[in-house]
Design a protein around this motif. Structure first.
Motif, PDB file in Angstrom:
ATOM      1  N   GLY A  32       0.833  -1.199   0.000  1.00  0.00           N
ATOM      2  CA  GLY A  32       0.000   0.000   0.000  1.00  0.00           C
ATOM      3  C   GLY A  32       0.863   1.243   0.000  1.00  0.00           C
ATOM      4  N   PHE A  33       0.556   2.160  -0.906  1.00  0.00           N
ATOM      5  CA  PHE A  33       1.352   3.378  -1.030  1.00  0.00           C
ATOM      6  C   PHE A  33       0.443   4.532  -0.629  1.00  0.00           C
ATOM      7  CE2 PHE A  33       3.991   6.111  -4.120  1.00  0.00           C
ATOM      8  CZ  PHE A  33       4.858   6.458  -3.093  1.00  0.00           C
ATOM      9  N   LEU A  34       0.688   5.066   0.543  1.00  0.00           N
ATOM     10  CA  LEU A  34      -0.266   6.007   1.121  1.00  0.00           C
ATOM     11  C   LEU A  34       0.281   7.422   1.187  1.00  0.00           C
ATOM     12  CD1 LEU A  34      -1.220   3.759   4.179  1.00  0.00           C
ATOM     13  CD2 LEU A  34      -2.057   3.637   1.832  1.00  0.00           C
ATOM     14  N   GLY A  35      -0.645   8.344   1.206  1.00  0.00           N
ATOM     15  CA  GLY A  35      -0.271   9.747   1.300  1.00  0.00           C
ATOM     16  C   GLY A  35      -1.438  10.590   0.830  1.00  0.00           C
ATOM     17  N   ALA A  36      -1.525  11.797   1.353  1.00  0.00           N
ATOM     18  CA  ALA A  36      -2.581  12.704   0.913  1.00  0.00           C
ATOM     19  C   ALA A  36      -2.292  13.129  -0.528  1.00  0.00           C
ATOM     20  CB  ALA A  36      -2.634  13.924   1.832  1.00  0.00           C
ATOM     21  N   ASN A  37      -3.250  13.818  -1.141  1.00  0.00           N
ATOM     22  CA  ASN A  37      -2.992  14.273  -2.509  1.00  0.00           C
ATOM     23  C   ASN A  37      -1.882  15.303  -2.531  1.00  0.00           C
ATOM     24  OD1 ASN A  37      -4.681  13.259  -4.816  1.00  0.00           O
ATOM     25  ND2 ASN A  37      -6.108  13.348  -3.106  1.00  0.00           N
ATOM     26  N   GLY A  38      -1.063  15.208  -3.578  1.00  0.00           N
ATOM     27  CA  GLY A  38       0.058  16.122  -3.677  1.00  0.00           C
ATOM     28  C   GLY A  38       1.242  15.662  -2.843  1.00  0.00           C
ATOM     29  N   ALA A  39       1.115  14.484  -2.226  1.00  0.00           N
ATOM     30  CA  ALA A  39       2.214  14.003  -1.381  1.00  0.00           C
ATOM     31  C   ALA A  39       3.392  13.528  -2.225  1.00  0.00           C
ATOM     32  CB  ALA A  39       1.722  12.865  -0.488  1.00  0.00           C
ATOM     33  N   GLY A  40       3.114  13.136  -3.480  1.00  0.00           N
ATOM     34  CA  GLY A  40       4.183  12.667  -4.353  1.00  0.00           C
ATOM     35  C   GLY A  40       4.021  11.222  -4.807  1.00  0.00           C
ATOM     36  N   LYS A  41       2.843  10.652  -4.599  1.00  0.00           N
ATOM     37  CA  LYS A  41       2.638   9.244  -4.970  1.00  0.00           C
ATOM     38  C   LYS A  41       2.749   9.038  -6.489  1.00  0.00           C
ATOM     39  CE  LYS A  41      -1.491   8.708  -3.185  1.00  0.00           C
ATOM     40  NZ  LYS A  41      -1.908   9.979  -2.582  1.00  0.00           N
ATOM     41  N   ILE A 184       1.413  -2.980  -6.170  1.00  0.00           N
ATOM     42  CA  ILE A 184       1.604  -1.725  -5.440  1.00  0.00           C
ATOM     43  C   ILE A 184       0.420  -0.830  -5.772  1.00  0.00           C
ATOM     44  CG2 ILE A 184       3.099   0.296  -5.156  1.00  0.00           C
ATOM     45  CD1 ILE A 184       5.364  -1.503  -6.321  1.00  0.00           C
ATOM     46  N   PHE A 185      -0.298  -0.392  -4.764  1.00  0.00           N
ATOM     47  CA  PHE A 185      -1.390   0.519  -5.097  1.00  0.00           C
ATOM     48  C   PHE A 185      -1.508   1.635  -4.080  1.00  0.00           C
ATOM     49  CE2 PHE A 185      -3.425  -2.588  -2.375  1.00  0.00           C
ATOM     50  CZ  PHE A 185      -4.387  -1.887  -1.656  1.00  0.00           C
ATOM     51  N   SER A 186      -1.947   2.772  -4.589  1.00  0.00           N
ATOM     52  CA  SER A 186      -2.214   3.886  -3.688  1.00  0.00           C
ATOM     53  C   SER A 186      -3.710   3.923  -3.447  1.00  0.00           C
ATOM     54  CB  SER A 186      -1.761   5.196  -4.325  1.00  0.00           C
ATOM     55  OG  SER A 186      -2.657   5.573  -5.339  1.00  0.00           O
ATOM     56  N   THR A 187      -4.097   4.326  -2.268  1.00  0.00           N
ATOM     57  CA  THR A 187      -5.512   4.429  -1.967  1.00  0.00           C
ATOM     58  C   THR A 187      -5.689   5.334  -0.762  1.00  0.00           C
ATOM     59  OG1 THR A 187      -7.522   3.213  -1.454  1.00  0.00           O
ATOM     60  CG2 THR A 187      -5.511   2.388  -0.470  1.00  0.00           C
ATOM     61  N   HIS A 188      -6.885   5.880  -0.656  1.00  0.00           N
ATOM     62  CA  HIS A 188      -7.203   6.595   0.567  1.00  0.00           C
ATOM     63  C   HIS A 188      -8.183   5.776   1.391  1.00  0.00           C
ATOM     64  CE1 HIS A 188     -10.307   7.724  -2.320  1.00  0.00           C
ATOM     65  NE2 HIS A 188     -11.088   7.634  -1.276  1.00  0.00           N
ATOM     66  N   GLN A 189      -8.536   4.572   0.869  1.00  0.00           N
ATOM     67  CA  GLN A 189      -9.464   3.705   1.610  1.00  0.00           C
ATOM     68  C   GLN A 189      -8.644   2.789   2.521  1.00  0.00           C
ATOM     69  OE1 GLN A 189     -11.091   3.195  -2.347  1.00  0.00           O
ATOM     70  NE2 GLN A 189     -13.054   2.720  -1.408  1.00  0.00           N
ATOM     71  N   MET A 190      -8.521   3.220   3.774  1.00  0.00           N
ATOM     72  CA  MET A 190      -7.598   2.537   4.689  1.00  0.00           C
ATOM     73  C   MET A 190      -8.035   1.120   5.013  1.00  0.00           C
ATOM     74  SD  MET A 190      -5.114   4.512   5.073  1.00  0.00           S
ATOM     75  CE  MET A 190      -5.240   5.553   3.657  1.00  0.00           C
ATOM     76  N   ASP A 204       4.462  12.111   2.883  1.00  0.00           N
ATOM     77  CA  ASP A 204       3.748  13.362   3.075  1.00  0.00           C
ATOM     78  C   ASP A 204       4.638  14.502   2.593  1.00  0.00           C
ATOM     79  OD1 ASP A 204       1.621  14.997   3.907  1.00  0.00           O
ATOM     80  OD2 ASP A 204       2.709  15.477   5.755  1.00  0.00           O
ATOM     81  N   ARG A 205       4.110  15.312   1.694  1.00  0.00           N
ATOM     82  CA  ARG A 205       4.825  16.464   1.129  1.00  0.00           C
ATOM     83  C   ARG A 205       6.220  16.062   0.631  1.00  0.00           C
ATOM     84  NH1 ARG A 205       2.395  18.486   5.843  1.00  0.00           N
ATOM     85  NH2 ARG A 205       0.642  19.863   5.389  1.00  0.00           N
ATOM     86  N   GLY A 206       6.241  14.937  -0.082  1.00  0.00           N
ATOM     87  CA  GLY A 206       7.487  14.512  -0.710  1.00  0.00           C
ATOM     88  C   GLY A 206       8.465  13.809   0.201  1.00  0.00           C
ATOM     89  N   LYS A 207       8.083  13.638   1.479  1.00  0.00           N
ATOM     90  CA  LYS A 207       9.009  12.969   2.408  1.00  0.00           C
ATOM     91  C   LYS A 207       8.386  11.674   2.915  1.00  0.00           C
ATOM     92  CE  LYS A 207      11.760  16.742   3.977  1.00  0.00           C
ATOM     93  NZ  LYS A 207      11.875  17.916   4.716  1.00  0.00           N
ATOM     94  N   PHE A 304      -2.302   7.193  10.065  1.00  0.00           N
ATOM     95  CA  PHE A 304      -2.272   8.208   9.000  1.00  0.00           C
ATOM     96  C   PHE A 304      -2.577   9.586   9.577  1.00  0.00           C
ATOM     97  CE2 PHE A 304      -3.481  10.730   5.470  1.00  0.00           C
ATOM     98  CZ  PHE A 304      -3.025  10.134   4.316  1.00  0.00           C
ATOM     99  N   ILE A 305      -3.688   9.638  10.320  1.00  0.00           N
ATOM    100  CA  ILE A 305      -4.097  10.941  10.874  1.00  0.00           C
ATOM    101  C   ILE A 305      -3.028  11.477  11.820  1.00  0.00           C
ATOM    102  CG2 ILE A 305      -5.820  12.084  12.341  1.00  0.00           C
ATOM    103  CD1 ILE A 305      -7.843  10.009  11.205  1.00  0.00           C
ATOM    104  N   GLU A 306      -2.488  10.542  12.621  1.00  0.00           N
ATOM    105  CA  GLU A 306      -1.495  10.959  13.611  1.00  0.00           C
ATOM    106  C   GLU A 306      -0.239  11.521  12.934  1.00  0.00           C
ATOM    107  OE1 GLU A 306      -0.645   8.073  16.815  1.00  0.00           O
ATOM    108  OE2 GLU A 306       1.427   8.298  16.112  1.00  0.00           O
ATOM    109  N   ARG A 307       0.176  10.872  11.833  1.00  0.00           N
ATOM    110  CA  ARG A 307       1.443  11.269  11.222  1.00  0.00           C
ATOM    111  C   ARG A 307       1.301  12.385  10.187  1.00  0.00           C
ATOM    112  NH1 ARG A 307       5.259   7.372  12.850  1.00  0.00           N
ATOM    113  NH2 ARG A 307       6.786   8.851  12.057  1.00  0.00           N
ATOM    114  N   VAL A 308       0.154  12.404   9.518  1.00  0.00           N
ATOM    115  CA  VAL A 308      -0.012  13.397   8.443  1.00  0.00           C
ATOM    116  C   VAL A 308      -0.776  14.616   8.937  1.00  0.00           C
ATOM    117  CG1 VAL A 308      -1.018  13.764   6.138  1.00  0.00           C
ATOM    118  CG2 VAL A 308       0.164  11.632   6.654  1.00  0.00           C
TER     119      VAL A 308
END
Lengths: 344, 461
Positions: A32-41, A184-190, A204-207, A304-308
């Motif tokens: 799973g490849f996670l991150g908000a939009n614009g994170a760099g996925k 490998i997939f990105s998703t926002h559905q945890m 998150d933000r490229g990091k 996710f919420i805690e870290r992002v």
């Protein structure tokens, strides 16, 4: 052997899209490849696929730089879905497969099998523009897997699918995995991540924020979750600044707090240095009748919420907005608008 | 530079991918109604154009031609002036004139005697006669002519009638001076008159004034149109194909499997093959119609159709193997250069509606090339002017200008070869520029980039 990203940096003009991303995807796993939009996925995926070149850093597959890995190694379902609108479904699939060197007859046979498996066998001779969005998405997925790639990269594969099709897609995932493919997939559905993935990376933000097997990621948070239900009592959360809960004995255990209150059960956060069973013992000591007790790790969503700092669901809002005005919907490709930084 | 080196993940599949992309372009497009419609339309239009002389003659077959009524013919008692005038008028009408009108059959004149001036005048007013010519003699015995017509002084009919009247008058004077008719015939035999180039060794060049070389002009003009049409029409196809992939977002899937260069080359080859196919389908009936113009004309019109086919015949006779071969090479190379640039330009826009705007500069260059070649062909611009000669070697113009110069005999064969070599060398350059634009543009959505951004994109690649 695996897919290794090592120190990927990518800048678009003044914007740093990726800032030293490093992680490893074990071969044959669902990742799973996670991150908000614009994170760099999307940028990361495009670099792996050699659609973009990084400013520094390298991506390797089984020790070979991905720029030199044969194309048929990869299957790609981009976030921005697209098919040739006026081309028949079967013709498109055969064309995409032919770019990977699959003979036309083999491609046609496989395409029909997959169309049947995804329950759209009658659409083989329809033009893509006649299909619903969900069905187009299924055709795109088939396009990505028809050449049986070793690695399948999918950007938000579940977005826009109804529950029946989500189940079909999960089934297809299972089959791909059995064949030894790395997914490998990105998703926002945890919940999908919890259900399907063996390992994750969160950026998150490229990091890179965290990466590794799900178990380790959850353990790395330094706390556990206890699900608790007491007969005849409702557990109410205290105030965020550590105020008292509705259960006085609970407040006597140091570090424990109610993270989610509910009518049937509550979820408690327990620090790693506290034995979760202490909660159960204390409850029994206080004469409570415990109807539900479960020790668990924190959910990926919580992590996710805690870290992002914000929930992953914001990704969906953006995606929906993007589908309304297509030209603006470059998604996380937004930085690519800088023309001075062409792909590949 | 243009292709990925063979050792990269993409490079192994350069040829197969170009083939696959070309194949998709062909199969997808050949099935479209637009392709079939334009093919049928062009076949009909092309054949009609080739058969124009016969068609015009066929439409005109019912009309008797211009009627000229003669009043006072009795002043020439020795012979029938109506017969003499009719012969003179029709003989003059058959001579070649301005080449642009060359497709029209020569007008026919019917000369008849009118009973009196009033009747003739009425016929001219009513339109049953185009002119009435009144013959008389002055006090010296010289013939005088009065022409009653609605035509102007400079009209072709007036000029022809004036010319014929002069001939009749001179003949009349000679007769009155006692010169017998047989000697008159000798008198009017044209002298030997040769046109020579200033350099006695120069034998290969034809006339430099295009107006003198109708066949060469029509050939150059027709072939320029053919190249112009191919570049505009099929260049647009490529542009639309690129924009369709971009706007439908299918591009990213394709780019994961193939490089921009592979995609671009496949598109140019695929659309080029279709264009060529359409060209052959359209040209064959045209060439056949031109070659068999006489036969078709006599079949449709009867035996007297030969003059109608004159223009067609002059075109086919000036179509040498060399010109046809040059046309073929110029068409292919010119198309490859323009098509690559069209594709590169189209990759910069997000919507199909914006294509015309982004390809406008290229279309403009193409129009300039075409216009300059047409002007040079008609003599409006001197064919041997340094600008025309220089432009005939410049890649984006040479397909038009060199072809016109060659078909009019104003360029030596080696000049054609040089222009073709330069054009051939431009093809990879155009593909390279286009691939760079494509790489920058293809995943770029939003407003079309500024010229400065474009330049940076080409440099950065």
């Amino acid at each position: 052997m695996s897919l290794v990203l090592d120190g990927l940096v990518k800048r678009f003009g003044a914007v740093t899209a990726l800032d030293g991303i490093s992680f490893e995807v074990p071969k044959g796993e669902v990742f799973g490849f996670l991150g908000a939009n614009g994170a760099g996925k999307t940028t990361t995926m495009r670099i792996v696929l050699d659609i973009l070149r990084p400013d520094s850093g390298i991506a390797t597959w089984e020790g070979t730089p991905t720029t030199h890995v044969p194309r048929e190694t990869w299957g790609y379902l981009p976030e921005e879905r697209g098919l040739y609108p006026r081309l028949q479904v079967l013709d498109q699939l055969v064309f995409f497969a032919s770019l990977y060197g699959i003979p036309r007859d083999v491609a046609a046979t496989r395409a029909r099998e997959w169309l049947a498996r995804l329950r759209i066998p009658d659409y083989a001779t329809r033009r893509a523009e006649e299909l619903s969005k969900g069905n187009q998405q299924k055709v795109q997925l088939i396009a990505a897997i028809l050449h049986e790639p070793a690695v399948l990269l999918m950007d938000e594969p579940f977005v826009g699918l109804d529950p029946v099709n989500v189940a079909l897609l999960k089934e297809a995932f299972g089959e791909m995995r059995e064949r030894g493919s790395t997914l490998i997939f990105s998703t926002h559905q945890m919940e999908m991540v919890e259900e399907l993935c063996e390992a994750v990376a969160l950026i998150d933000r490229g990091k890179l924020v965290l990466a590794g097997p799900i178990r380790e990621v959850k353990r790395s948070t330094g706390r556990r979750v206890v699900r608790l239900a007491l007969d005849g009592k409702t557990i109410e959360a205290g105030t965020p600044d550590g105020g008292a809960t509705s259960i006085p004995w609970l407040d006597s255990i140091p570090g424990v707090r109610v993270s989610r209150a509910g009518q049937d059960y509550a979820e408690l956060e327990v620090p790693r240095d506290v034995d979760p069973e202490l909660v159960l013992r204390t409850a029994l000591e206080h004469g409570e009748r415990v109807t539900n007790f479960l020790i668990a790790d924190p959910s990926i969503e919580e992590i996710f919420i805690e870290r992002v700092g914000r929930p992953p669901a914001s990704a969906e809002e953006k995606h929906l907005a993007g589908s309304v005005s297509a030209p603006a919907a470059a998604g996380s490709a937004a930085p690519v608008r800088a023309a001075s930084e062409p792909p590949r | 530079m243009t292709a990925q080196p063979a050792k990269t993940g993409f490079g192994r599949r350069t040829l197969p991918n170009i083939t696959a992309v070309a194949r998709r372009e062909i199969t997808a497009r050949i099935r479209t109604r637009a392709y079939r419609f334009t093919t049928v339309f062009l076949v009909l239009a092309g054949t009609a154009l080739a058969l124009a002389p016969t068609i015009v003659a066929f439409i005109d077959r019912g009309s008797t031609g211009s009627r000229v009524e003669l009043v006072g013919g009795e002043v020439l008692p020795d012979y029938d002036p109506t017969v003499a005038f009719q012969q003179l008028l029709n003989a003059s009408a058959g001579t070649p004139t301005i080449p642009v009108g060359g497709q029209q059959p020569p007008p026919k004149y019917v000369v008849a005697a009118a009973p009196d001036l009033e009747t003739a005048r009425k016929d001219v007013v009513a339109g049953t006669a185009s002119a009435a010519l009144v013959l008389a003699r002055d006090s010296n015995g010289d013939l005088t002519f009065q022409l009653i017509t609605k035509d102007g002084v400079l009209s072709r009919s007036t000029q022809l009638i004036r010319q014929s009247a002069t001939s009749i008058a001179i003949q009349d004077r000679l007769s009155r001076a006692g010169v017998p008719p047989v000697d008159q015939a000798t008198l009017f035999t044209p002298p030997s008159f040769e046109l020579l180039p200033p350099d006695p060794n120069d034998t290969g060049r034809g006339p430099l004034n295009p107006a003198e070389d109708t066949g060469g002009f029509l050939t150059g003009f027709g072939l320029s149109i053919a190249i112009f049409m191919a570049i505009i029409l099929y260049g647009q196809w490529i542009a639309y194909s690129v924009a369709e992939e971009k706007s439908s977002r299918v591009m990213e899937i394709v780019l994961a499997a193939a490089t921009p260069f592979q995609l671009l080359a496949g598109k140019v080859i695929g659309v080029g093959a279709l264009a060529l196919l359409q060209y052959v389908i359209v040209s064959l009936p045209m060439i056949l119609a031109l070659a068999f113009q006489n036969q078709i004309a006599s079949l449709v019109l009867g035996a007297d159709a030969a003059p109608a086919a004159a223009a067609g015949g002059s075109v086919t006779s000036s179509l040498s193997i060399g010109i046809v071969a040059t046309f073929g090479v110029m068409l292919l190379l010119g198309f490859a250069v323009y098509a690559s640039l069209y594709a590169g330009a189209a990759s910069l826009v997000s919507r199909q509606e914006d294509i015309n705007q982004i390809v406008a500069p290229l279309t403009f260059v193409s129009v300039i090339g075409y216009l300059v070649s047409t002007y040079a062909g008609t003599g409006l611009i001197p064919l041997d002017s340094p600008v025309v000669v220089a432009l005939s070697f410049v890649p984006l113009f040479s397909p038009y200008l060199m072809l016109t110069r060659l078909s009019l005999g104003a360029a030596a064969p080696w000049e054609g070869v040089v222009a073709m070599v330069i054009l051939a060398l431009t093809v990879p350059l155009a593909l390279w520029i286009a691939a760079r634009l494509y790489r920058s543009g293809v995943l770029l959505y939003g407003q079309p980039p500024s010229p400065r951004t474009l330049w940076r994109a080409i440099r950065a690649g």
